[in-house]
Enzyme design. Structure first.
Site, PDB file in Angstrom:
ATOM      1  N   LYS A   1       0.734  -1.247  -0.186  1.00  0.00           N
ATOM      2  CA  LYS A   1      -0.103  -0.019   0.059  1.00  0.00           C
ATOM      3  C   LYS A   1       0.852   1.086  -0.112  1.00  0.00           C
ATOM      4  O   LYS A   1       1.958   1.273   0.402  1.00  0.00           O
ATOM      5  CB  LYS A   1      -0.988  -0.091   1.161  1.00  0.00           C
ATOM      6  CG  LYS A   1      -0.228  -0.016   2.666  1.00  0.00           C
ATOM      7  CD  LYS A   1       0.167   1.315   3.142  1.00  0.00           C
ATOM      8  CE  LYS A   1       0.973   1.226   4.484  1.00  0.00           C
ATOM      9  NZ  LYS A   1       1.905   2.220   4.999  1.00  0.00           N
TER      10      LYS A   1
ATOM     11  N   ALA B   1      10.287  -2.883   5.945  1.00  0.00           N
ATOM     12  CA  ALA B   1      10.564  -1.523   6.809  1.00  0.00           C
ATOM     13  C   ALA B   1      10.506  -0.428   5.901  1.00  0.00           C
ATOM     14  O   ALA B   1      11.438   0.355   6.178  1.00  0.00           O
ATOM     15  CB  ALA B   1      11.727  -1.559   7.817  1.00  0.00           C
TER      16      ALA B   1
ATOM     17  N   GLY C   1       7.592   1.308   4.700  1.00  0.00           N
ATOM     18  CA  GLY C   1       6.394   2.182   4.655  1.00  0.00           C
ATOM     19  C   GLY C   1       5.659   1.732   3.706  1.00  0.00           C
ATOM     20  O   GLY C   1       4.260   2.356   3.179  1.00  0.00           O
ATOM     21  N   LEU C   2       5.566   0.561   3.227  1.00  0.00           N
ATOM     22  CA  LEU C   2       4.679  -0.131   2.273  1.00  0.00           C
ATOM     23  C   LEU C   2       3.810  -1.096   2.729  1.00  0.00           C
ATOM     24  O   LEU C   2       3.021  -1.947   1.939  1.00  0.00           O
ATOM     25  CB  LEU C   2       5.337  -0.574   1.076  1.00  0.00           C
ATOM     26  CG  LEU C   2       6.279   0.510   0.269  1.00  0.00           C
ATOM     27  CD1 LEU C   2       7.068  -0.338  -0.672  1.00  0.00           C
ATOM     28  CD2 LEU C   2       5.271   1.601  -0.341  1.00  0.00           C
TER      29      LEU C   2
ATOM     30  N   GLY D   1       4.733  -6.274   5.655  1.00  0.00           N
ATOM     31  CA  GLY D   1       4.423  -7.525   6.662  1.00  0.00           C
ATOM     32  C   GLY D   1       3.032  -7.454   7.140  1.00  0.00           C
ATOM     33  O   GLY D   1       2.354  -8.769   7.426  1.00  0.00           O
ATOM     34  N   SER D   2       2.223  -6.595   7.294  1.00  0.00           N
ATOM     35  CA  SER D   2       1.052  -6.382   7.545  1.00  0.00           C
ATOM     36  C   SER D   2       0.150  -7.082   6.443  1.00  0.00           C
ATOM     37  O   SER D   2      -0.908  -7.793   6.599  1.00  0.00           O
ATOM     38  CB  SER D   2       0.403  -5.022   7.568  1.00  0.00           C
ATOM     39  OG  SER D   2       1.097  -4.236   8.782  1.00  0.00           O
ATOM     40  N   SER D   3       0.562  -6.806   5.268  1.00  0.00           N
ATOM     41  CA  SER D   3      -0.196  -7.475   4.073  1.00  0.00           C
ATOM     42  C   SER D   3       0.003  -9.075   4.298  1.00  0.00           C
ATOM     43  O   SER D   3      -0.904  -9.723   3.973  1.00  0.00           O
ATOM     44  CB  SER D   3       0.341  -6.840   2.629  1.00  0.00           C
ATOM     45  OG  SER D   3      -0.701  -7.453   1.703  1.00  0.00           O
TER      46      SER D   3
ATOM     47  N   ASP E   1      -2.249  -1.923  10.771  1.00  0.00           N
ATOM     48  CA  ASP E   1      -2.579  -1.882   9.300  1.00  0.00           C
ATOM     49  C   ASP E   1      -2.983  -3.156   8.741  1.00  0.00           C
ATOM     50  O   ASP E   1      -3.376  -3.257   7.534  1.00  0.00           O
ATOM     51  CB  ASP E   1      -1.203  -1.598   8.456  1.00  0.00           C
ATOM     52  CG  ASP E   1      -0.755  -0.353   8.666  1.00  0.00           C
ATOM     53  OD1 ASP E   1      -1.455   0.860   9.235  1.00  0.00           O
ATOM     54  OD2 ASP E   1       0.401   0.215   8.345  1.00  0.00           O
TER      55      ASP E   1
HETATM   56  P1  ATP Z   1       4.025  -0.004   7.871  1.00  0.00           P
HETATM   57  O1  ATP Z   1       4.291   0.710   6.581  1.00  0.00           O
HETATM   58  O2  ATP Z   1       2.910  -0.924   8.145  1.00  0.00           O
HETATM   59  O3  ATP Z   1       4.835   0.691   8.902  1.00  0.00           O
HETATM   60  P2  ATP Z   1       6.446  -1.438   6.915  1.00  0.00           P
HETATM   61  O4  ATP Z   1       6.422  -1.610   5.554  1.00  0.00           O
HETATM   62  O5  ATP Z   1       7.179  -0.062   7.097  1.00  0.00           O
HETATM   63  O6  ATP Z   1       5.224  -1.381   7.625  1.00  0.00           O
HETATM   64  P3  ATP Z   1       7.431  -3.915   7.219  1.00  0.00           P
HETATM   65  O7  ATP Z   1       7.982  -4.195   5.941  1.00  0.00           O
HETATM   66  O8  ATP Z   1       6.097  -4.653   7.276  1.00  0.00           O
HETATM   67  O9  ATP Z   1       7.316  -2.460   7.485  1.00  0.00           O
HETATM   68  O10 ATP Z   1       8.386  -4.560   8.497  1.00  0.00           O
HETATM   69  C1  ATP Z   1       8.476  -3.971   9.700  1.00  0.00           C
HETATM   70  C2  ATP Z   1       9.041  -4.812  10.539  1.00  0.00           C
HETATM   71  O11 ATP Z   1       8.587  -6.113  10.676  1.00  0.00           O
HETATM   72  C3  ATP Z   1      10.632  -5.536   9.996  1.00  0.00           C
HETATM   73  O12 ATP Z   1      11.651  -5.089  10.908  1.00  0.00           O
HETATM   74  C4  ATP Z   1      10.562  -6.983   9.742  1.00  0.00           C
HETATM   75  O13 ATP Z   1      11.718  -7.629  10.093  1.00  0.00           O
HETATM   76  C5  ATP Z   1       9.540  -7.325  10.538  1.00  0.00           C
HETATM   77  N1  ATP Z   1       8.465  -8.437   9.808  1.00  0.00           N
HETATM   78  C6  ATP Z   1       7.902  -9.358  10.674  1.00  0.00           C
HETATM   79  N2  ATP Z   1       7.501 -10.138   9.551  1.00  0.00           N
HETATM   80  C7  ATP Z   1       7.555  -9.403   8.326  1.00  0.00           C
HETATM   81  C8  ATP Z   1       7.073 -10.008   7.099  1.00  0.00           C
HETATM   82  N3  ATP Z   1       6.286 -10.838   6.805  1.00  0.00           N
HETATM   83  N4  ATP Z   1       7.530  -8.902   6.099  1.00  0.00           N
HETATM   84  C9  ATP Z   1       8.201  -7.943   6.445  1.00  0.00           C
HETATM   85  N5  ATP Z   1       8.723  -7.490   7.501  1.00  0.00           N
HETATM   86  C10 ATP Z   1       8.435  -8.222   8.646  1.00  0.00           C
END
Ligand code: ATP
Length: 295
Positions: free
Chosen positions: A13, A98, A100-101, A104-106, A138
């Site tokens: 996202k 990590a 901002g996309l 992990g939530s998806s 999220d």
């Molecule tokens: P948001 O935009 O929701 O803040 P994000 O895109 O910045 O999320 P993610 O890629 O979801 O961040 O990952 C954040 C942290 O979660 C990382 O430190 C990672 O090690 C941990 N993590 C746990 N499970 C996952 C996964 N399936 N995919 C990516 N990161 C994961």
């Protein structure tokens, strides 16, 4: 024969709008955001076999144990349904981590929905949304069948809106992992929390509808895109501002950091212009994508 395997895609996202309204006593933040799913996807393969939950993430540095949100989603699903926890999951990451996309939530949302189908558990969307909220603010957005949503509360109250159409996004990730927690912790110190983009709109629905205007225009040549977290992350990583400026110089009609960063996206009306921008950023960074919004 019941199905024993399932392939499922987990889209990323971007936040077209993100305003943090304040911190609640429980430590969460109340926010308003417009979240848009895009066609950059992680791939999950679920297979009912073995015993317990086994997870592999080939060619990725993320953990393959209980620290992974996929593992946590599977654990929650089996605990809640009482179904035997025999699943092996392969997660192929395409979404930068990590960044901002919401990758992990998806992934977590796709795991919940996928297991619900595969195990024929019959959980309702409401039940899945409740489980999703326990995994992260999220996650419900990714469980919901909404390409674009106006998101309020701590991120778990969702209202489907018709998203803007007819544009391409160039995503540029400078390879900096940004901790969402760090950004929120530093927001209070540096925030210029400024909901001025809502000026002239009587409510959020009206604002959201304005996103559908030509080129997201708010008026006075201004754009509806806005992110309160951007100034916090830019202070630590000025390259984000540089990328924004370059996207605009390349012909994007607007550019913004997504979520807590560090991915920056530019919006383009014309595919050839977007392709040129992607090509020039590819010379500088590994994670550069040209994508469309899901509709
Ligand atoms: P948001 O935009 O929701 O803040 P994000 O895109 O910045 O999320 P993610 O890629 O979801 O961040 O990952 C954040 C942290 O979660 C990382 O430190 C990672 O090690 C941990 N993590 C746990 N499970 C996952 C996964 N399936 N995919 C990516 N990161 C994961």
């Amino acid at each position: 024969m019941p199905i024993r395997e399932l392939d499922i895609l987990a889209p990323a996202k971007v936040n077209l709008f993100l305003s943090v309204l304040g911190k609640r006593p429980d430590g969460y933040h109340d926010l308003i955001s417009v979240m848009q799913k895009i066609d950059l996807v992680d791939q999950l393969h679920l297979c009912l076999e073995g015993s317990g939950i086994s997870l592999s993430c080939p060619s990725s540095v993320i953990p393959e144990d209980s620290r992974n949100l996929v593992w946590q989603a599977a654990r929650l699903f089996f605990d809640r349904t009482g179904i035997n926890d025999n699943v092996s999951i392969t997660l192929r990451k395409m979404i930068p981590v990590a960044a901002g996309l919401g990758g992990g939530s998806s992934d977590a949302a796709a795991t919940l929905s996928g297991l619900n189908t595969l195990c024929a558990a019959g959980l309702s969307t409401e039940e899945l949304l409740c489980m999703a909220a326990r995994l992260g603010a999220d996650v419900p957005f990714f469980v919901a069948d909404m390409p674009t949503a106006l998101v309020t509360g701590i991120g778990t109250e969702l209202q489907s809106i018709t998203g803007p159409r007819g544009y391409w996004l160039v995503l540029v990730n400078p390879g900096l992992a940004v901790s969402t927690r760090w950004v929120y912790e530093n927001l209070l110190l540096t925030s210029e929390a400024n909901p001025y983009k809502l000026r002239g709109y009587s409510d959020l629905s009206e604002y959201a509808a304005s996103l559908l205007g030509d080129d997201f225009a708010v008026g006075d040549g201004d754009h509806a895109l806005y992110n309160d977290l951007e100034s916090v992350t830019v202070k630590k990583h000025p390259v984000i501002q540089t990328i924004k400026e370059q996207l605009l110089a390349d012909g994007a009609f607007a550019a913004l950091m997504s979520g807590s960063g560090s991915t920056v996206f530019g919006l383009f009306r014309h595919l050839d212009v977007a392709e040129k921008s992607r090509a020039s950023f590819r010379k500088l960074y590994q994670d550069v994508f040209l994508v469309t919004p899901l509709t």
